[in-house]
Design a protein around this motif. Sequence first.
Motif, PDB file in Angstrom:
ATOM      1  N   HIS A  59      73.287 -11.436  40.608  1.00 43.59           N
ATOM      2  CA  HIS A  59      74.138 -11.723  41.766  1.00 43.59           C
ATOM      3  C   HIS A  59      75.437 -10.926  41.697  1.00 43.59           C
ATOM      4  CE1 HIS A  59      76.233 -13.788  44.933  1.00 43.59           C
ATOM      5  NE2 HIS A  59      77.132 -14.273  44.091  1.00 43.59           N
ATOM      6  N   THR A  60      76.065 -10.894  40.516  1.00 41.91           N
ATOM      7  CA  THR A  60      77.362 -10.204  40.420  1.00 41.91           C
ATOM      8  C   THR A  60      77.205  -8.701  40.633  1.00 41.91           C
ATOM      9  OG1 THR A  60      77.149 -10.198  38.013  1.00 41.91           O
ATOM     10  CG2 THR A  60      78.582 -11.839  38.920  1.00 41.91           C
ATOM     11  N   SER A  61      76.124  -8.110  40.092  1.00 38.05           N
ATOM     12  CA  SER A  61      76.023  -6.658  40.286  1.00 38.05           C
ATOM     13  C   SER A  61      75.611  -6.341  41.721  1.00 38.05           C
ATOM     14  CB  SER A  61      75.100  -6.003  39.256  1.00 38.05           C
ATOM     15  OG  SER A  61      73.803  -6.470  39.418  1.00 38.05           O
ATOM     16  N   GLN A  62      74.833  -7.243  42.323  1.00 48.23           N
ATOM     17  CA  GLN A  62      74.484  -7.069  43.744  1.00 48.23           C
ATOM     18  C   GLN A  62      75.765  -7.058  44.596  1.00 48.23           C
ATOM     19  OE1 GLN A  62      72.381 -10.451  45.261  1.00 48.23           O
ATOM     20  NE2 GLN A  62      70.515  -9.232  45.474  1.00 48.23           N
ATOM     21  N   MET A  63      76.651  -8.001  44.303  1.00 43.66           N
ATOM     22  CA  MET A  63      77.906  -8.076  45.056  1.00 43.66           C
ATOM     23  C   MET A  63      78.731  -6.809  44.833  1.00 43.66           C
ATOM     24  SD  MET A  63      78.018 -11.090  46.565  1.00 43.66           S
ATOM     25  CE  MET A  63      79.661 -11.686  46.857  1.00 43.66           C
ATOM     26  N   ALA A  64      78.798  -6.380  43.572  1.00 42.83           N
ATOM     27  CA  ALA A  64      79.617  -5.198  43.258  1.00 42.83           C
ATOM     28  C   ALA A  64      79.048  -3.965  43.960  1.00 42.83           C
ATOM     29  CB  ALA A  64      79.656  -4.976  41.749  1.00 42.83           C
ATOM     30  N   ASP A  65      77.718  -3.872  44.016  1.00 49.77           N
ATOM     31  CA  ASP A  65      77.092  -2.696  44.626  1.00 49.77           C
ATOM     32  C   ASP A  65      77.348  -2.625  46.133  1.00 49.77           C
ATOM     33  OD1 ASP A  65      76.232  -1.864  42.215  1.00 49.77           O
ATOM     34  OD2 ASP A  65      74.184  -2.631  42.414  1.00 49.77           O
ATOM     35  N   MET A  66      77.751  -3.745  46.724  1.00 45.61           N
ATOM     36  CA  MET A  66      78.083  -3.722  48.154  1.00 45.61           C
ATOM     37  C   MET A  66      79.476  -3.129  48.386  1.00 45.61           C
ATOM     38  SD  MET A  66      76.500  -7.452  48.952  1.00 45.61           S
ATOM     39  CE  MET A  66      77.303  -7.768  50.475  1.00 45.61           C
ATOM     40  N   THR A  67      80.186  -2.836  47.307  1.00 41.15           N
ATOM     41  CA  THR A  67      81.548  -2.312  47.433  1.00 41.15           C
ATOM     42  C   THR A  67      81.617  -0.898  46.874  1.00 41.15           C
ATOM     43  OG1 THR A  67      82.286  -2.957  45.232  1.00 41.15           O
ATOM     44  CG2 THR A  67      82.380  -4.647  46.931  1.00 41.15           C
ATOM     45  N   LEU A  68      82.792  -0.318  46.978  1.00 37.83           N
ATOM     46  CA  LEU A  68      83.007   1.025  46.440  1.00 37.83           C
ATOM     47  C   LEU A  68      83.413   0.988  44.966  1.00 37.83           C
ATOM     48  CD1 LEU A  68      85.111   2.375  49.468  1.00 37.83           C
ATOM     49  CD2 LEU A  68      82.651   2.633  49.090  1.00 37.83           C
ATOM     50  N   TYR A  69      83.639  -0.226  44.436  1.00 39.96           N
ATOM     51  CA  TYR A  69      84.149  -0.340  43.061  1.00 39.96           C
ATOM     52  C   TYR A  69      83.380   0.483  42.036  1.00 39.96           C
ATOM     53  CZ  TYR A  69      87.518  -4.160  43.833  1.00 39.96           C
ATOM     54  OH  TYR A  69      88.593  -4.905  44.216  1.00 39.96           O
ATOM     55  N   PRO A  70      82.038   0.385  42.026  1.00 40.93           N
ATOM     56  CA  PRO A  70      81.318   1.074  40.936  1.00 40.93           C
ATOM     57  C   PRO A  70      81.486   2.588  40.958  1.00 40.93           C
ATOM     58  CG  PRO A  70      79.918  -0.584  41.990  1.00 40.93           C
ATOM     59  CD  PRO A  70      81.130  -0.417  42.860  1.00 40.93           C
ATOM     60  N   GLN A  71      82.046   3.137  42.058  1.00 40.33           N
ATOM     61  CA  GLN A  71      82.163   4.605  42.141  1.00 40.33           C
ATOM     62  C   GLN A  71      83.176   5.192  41.168  1.00 40.33           C
ATOM     63  OE1 GLN A  71      82.776   6.164  46.051  1.00 40.33           O
ATOM     64  NE2 GLN A  71      81.117   4.981  46.958  1.00 40.33           N
ATOM     65  N   ALA A  72      84.177   4.402  40.792  1.00 37.98           N
ATOM     66  CA  ALA A  72      85.262   4.976  39.981  1.00 37.98           C
ATOM     67  C   ALA A  72      84.971   4.846  38.494  1.00 37.98           C
ATOM     68  CB  ALA A  72      86.575   4.259  40.311  1.00 37.98           C
ATOM     69  N   ASP A  73      85.457   5.824  37.744  1.00 35.96           N
ATOM     70  CA  ASP A  73      85.392   5.724  36.280  1.00 35.96           C
ATOM     71  C   ASP A  73      86.600   4.907  35.818  1.00 35.96           C
ATOM     72  OD1 ASP A  73      83.101   7.154  36.019  1.00 35.96           O
ATOM     73  OD2 ASP A  73      84.132   9.081  35.806  1.00 35.96           O
ATOM     74  N   SER A  74      86.514   3.621  36.029  1.00 35.47           N
ATOM     75  CA  SER A  74      87.684   2.774  35.774  1.00 35.47           C
ATOM     76  C   SER A  74      87.427   1.865  34.581  1.00 35.47           C
ATOM     77  CB  SER A  74      87.919   1.877  36.999  1.00 35.47           C
ATOM     78  OG  SER A  74      86.803   0.999  37.130  1.00 35.47           O
ATOM     79  N   TRP A  75      88.486   1.154  34.159  1.00 36.21           N
ATOM     80  CA  TRP A  75      88.256   0.153  33.114  1.00 36.21           C
ATOM     81  C   TRP A  75      87.470  -1.031  33.657  1.00 36.21           C
ATOM     82  CZ3 TRP A  75      90.249  -4.527  34.293  1.00 36.21           C
ATOM     83  CH2 TRP A  75      91.447  -4.617  34.994  1.00 36.21           C
ATOM     84  N   TYR A  76      87.398  -1.166  35.011  1.00 37.39           N
ATOM     85  CA  TYR A  76      86.576  -2.247  35.589  1.00 37.39           C
ATOM     86  C   TYR A  76      85.108  -2.092  35.176  1.00 37.39           C
ATOM     87  CZ  TYR A  76      90.252  -3.332  39.109  1.00 37.39           C
ATOM     88  OH  TYR A  76      91.392  -3.700  39.760  1.00 37.39           O
ATOM     89  N   VAL A  77      84.702  -0.821  34.927  1.00 36.71           N
ATOM     90  CA  VAL A  77      83.303  -0.597  34.521  1.00 36.71           C
ATOM     91  C   VAL A  77      83.212  -0.181  33.050  1.00 36.71           C
ATOM     92  CG1 VAL A  77      82.496  -0.001  36.839  1.00 36.71           C
ATOM     93  CG2 VAL A  77      83.292   1.815  35.305  1.00 36.71           C
ATOM     94  N   GLY A  78      84.324  -0.237  32.356  1.00 38.23           N
ATOM     95  CA  GLY A  78      84.328   0.105  30.926  1.00 38.23           C
ATOM     96  C   GLY A  78      84.346   1.591  30.663  1.00 38.23           C
ATOM     97  N   ALA A  79      84.612   2.411  31.736  1.00 37.04           N
ATOM     98  CA  ALA A  79      84.507   3.864  31.563  1.00 37.04           C
ATOM     99  C   ALA A  79      85.632   4.437  30.708  1.00 37.04           C
ATOM    100  CB  ALA A  79      84.516   4.536  32.935  1.00 37.04           C
ATOM    101  N   ASN A  80      86.683   3.659  30.501  1.00 34.42           N
ATOM    102  CA  ASN A  80      87.834   4.197  29.746  1.00 34.42           C
ATOM    103  C   ASN A  80      87.647   4.100  28.237  1.00 34.42           C
ATOM    104  OD1 ASN A  80      88.024   1.396  29.691  1.00 34.42           O
ATOM    105  ND2 ASN A  80      90.235   1.420  29.480  1.00 34.42           N
ATOM    106  N   VAL A  81      86.570   3.454  27.800  1.00 33.06           N
ATOM    107  CA  VAL A  81      86.334   3.320  26.354  1.00 33.06           C
ATOM    108  C   VAL A  81      85.069   4.093  26.009  1.00 33.06           C
ATOM    109  CG1 VAL A  81      85.881   1.719  24.458  1.00 33.06           C
ATOM    110  CG2 VAL A  81      87.418   1.046  26.327  1.00 33.06           C
ATOM    111  N   PRO A  82      85.203   5.163  25.229  1.00 33.79           N
ATOM    112  CA  PRO A  82      84.016   5.960  24.910  1.00 33.79           C
ATOM    113  C   PRO A  82      82.922   5.095  24.286  1.00 33.79           C
ATOM    114  CG  PRO A  82      86.019   7.032  24.108  1.00 33.79           C
ATOM    115  CD  PRO A  82      86.427   5.684  24.607  1.00 33.79           C
ATOM    116  N   GLY A  83      81.722   5.236  24.811  1.00 33.84           N
ATOM    117  CA  GLY A  83      80.585   4.514  24.235  1.00 33.84           C
ATOM    118  C   GLY A  83      80.385   3.121  24.789  1.00 33.84           C
TER     119      GLY A  83
END
Length: 842
Positions: free
Chosen positions: A785-809
């Motif tokens: 449910h949570t990823s379905q909701m997130a996919d309806m938004t633009l959030y996943p597009q960014a390399d942000s700490w919201y998606v853990g992209a700021n921490v290598p690995g």
Amino acid sequence: MNFDFATTALLANMAIDDGPTLDSLSPEESRVAYSEIVKGLPAGPASISSDTVSVPVDGGSIDCRVLKPVGNANSVIVYYHGGGWVFGNIDDYDGLGRHIAQRCNAVVVLVNYRKAPEHKFPIPVNDCYTALNWVDENIEKLAGARLPIIVCGDSAGGNLSAVVAQKSARENGPKVDLQILMYPVTDGRMDSAGWKDDSRELFLTTKMMKHFWTLYANEDQFCDVEASPLLADDLAKLDGLAPTIVMTAEYDLLREEGEAYAKKLEEAGHKVIYKDFKRQIHAFIALAEVLPVGFEAIDWMNSQIEKHFNPLEEFDAVIVGAGFSGMYQLHKLREQGLNVRVFEAGTGVGGTWYWNRYPGARVDIESVAYSYSFSEELEQDWVWSEKHATQPELLKYANHVADRFDLRKDIQFEAKVASAHFDDDMNEWLVTLENGDAVRARYLIMASGVLSASKKPDIPGYDNFKGETYNTGSWPHDIVDFSGKKVAVIGTGSSGIQTIPIVAEQAEELVVFQRTANFSTPALNRTLSNSEVDAVKSNYPDYRAECRKSRLGAISPEPQLDRAMEATAEEREKRFNTGWETGLLPSFFFAFGDILTDEKANEAAQEFIRDRIRGIVEDEQTREDLLPNTHPYGTKRPCLDTNYYETYNRDNVSLVNLRRTPIDTITEKGIKTSDTEREFDAIIFATGFDAMTGPLLRVDIRGSKGRRLIDSWVDGPQSYLGIGVSGFPNLFTINGPSSPSVLSNMMVSIEQHVDWIADCIGWMNSNGKTRIEPERSAEIEWAEHTSQMADMTLYPQADSWYVGANVPGKPRAFLAYVGGVGVYREICDQIAQSGYHGFDVH
Ligand code: N01
């Protein structure tokens, strides 16, 4: 000498006052003078009850003041005050006694022993010993139970404590369970190294100490063991001698005497804990009201007392972290009658606002919304001074709440939790601190924050730099002055953007290293008028109710629901302009209903902001570099600033675009990018956090059958509601991954989680249940449910700490629930009402 600021201020004030020293006064005058000083200090906590009792002693009587904390105390502290055996009395020490009673949860008995020179040695010793006997004989009456007895005192009172503890062991007197000696006088010969260090002639001087010794005892008595406990030669034989805590101050002439006594006791086979408080002067604990580290010393003393008496305590719940979530969770569970312990790594409450002390730190949600709603009295009493409160004001608020609800007595500071292992047989957690201490608890509640695990930047040569380094997420407690320095800031997230304008005002030169240009809009911070505050206060219940129902937990400006691209260009410009001019974080999200879901709507908001930046920044290249164009607006947390873009128009500020010239390495002298090396005096790392999961995974959490959380989350965090994890019974996470948390006004989300968890534990207890954990199937359903909701938004597009992209690995996963706090609350409430659907309960 490197005093803390409060000490520097105190010594400077003393130098300005240039009043007579206590040794230049007659005993009577010194007593009056000291009492006058103390009268100017705030009284101690009023919640402590007080009763003064006359105790017969040889040749007369003395007063003992019994100070009792609210509830059941853990120990009785017989307190002998300082004052060179000449001045000081139980009125002068009433405030300190109350603080000790509250912070150590102890019945404190202040002893008004008779003073020299009218009552010379050994009369004060005998009075103190008689008082100890009196406490021992009357302890049930005084404390309601036979609690452990601690003798404690400062300076000359530390001397009396040590002497009384020895005497009691030597004469088979009352059992003393612990002795606490604060910067004690232990040796009448006054020949230790401390006395030869002129630079320490501060609050206490050699002349003063000699004067007091002479008033107290005849010279041939100075080396009597009942005057100089250090000179006792029978310590190894004193089997019954109480374990000892010795506390000294780095810049005290008495430091070596305390240290020597600790060493001698240890060599004689006695248990000793010794701590030298750095950057402190004599009497810093007695002066805690003006030298706040004195309170930290009392809290430390309390933690030592607890450790001593409770090697493996049992709690209903352990809470990790004393930020806003941990504090409220403690209050809430205690109200339900639970026995709770909070472990906090810092020396004080406040969490985020305790650690993030960098210049310019402020909340980016309106203060009136970013505050507790659980107590109407608190809401009404507290006055926010600014639209967006500063870090010091927020920390003050946290401390106010801690005092108001007497939270500290259940918080152990400087206690970093290293591991928490679930015991399947007992349905309990074994929680172990970094120092090896351990407790057991039925429930483990991680209130460890979501942006609290500072990230060591992944920059080569990080440890090479020989100059000053700072991390915005763990800023020093003292003010850092960058005047005349060449300073680098790496990172342009919220922390960097807040601190850059302030550092620029101080530094000789500031170079900002930017990897990603961020969207920032003006905070337009200002002081709040009385009428504004009154208006909110008169409407708080409705205001809070609206916030709770809303998407972000904040309701201003009013959210608009229509679509941006269906509006005219003028209308878009008008609304975005209003957003720019309101200085509220959600103003662009709220301008239209689809800013975070429609790329074109978002692009319109982006372009508006870029246009504004173009209008502010003068240098062409800097302007181009500052334009954010790597991610949709809002998909990295947008920032609120004060003069951020304007700062780049200063002559002493420049920007390095790391996308053009990346950092090769940090060197001994500075930072080497692909084109050049720049030298600095200081580097500030504003490089962010291992968000959401970091604070949980940095503790070695092992659930049922020893399963490690880090293994369960190897492909990304899995959690039911962001509250519980399958396989980890009786574990609750406040604002855990897949709850709204960082996408909302944190205070609203904190209160919702805390209330829900408290209700759940209450329900467990009233239904005779001892074990609860999410079912794996419910966890999977929630994750979908949570990823379905997130996919309806633009959030996943960014390399942000919201998606853990700021921490290598770090596995990429969107870490928050985007459905909104109102919707989420509804879901959580329904689950509770259904008897905890999706949870396995025994
Ligand atoms: O951290 P961040 P933060 N080399 O991760 C850069 C809250 N908060 O501490 O974007 C060079 O946002 C990184 O660059 P990039 C708020 O929720 C609130 O500022 O990864 N640069 C980025 O520019 C916020 O979002 C408030 O390319 C490196 C910066 O460092 C969250 O905390 C105030 C780098 C990190 O930005 C975190 O904010 C402060 C490297 N190796 C914080 N590594 C308020 O309430 C990282 N960067 C106002």
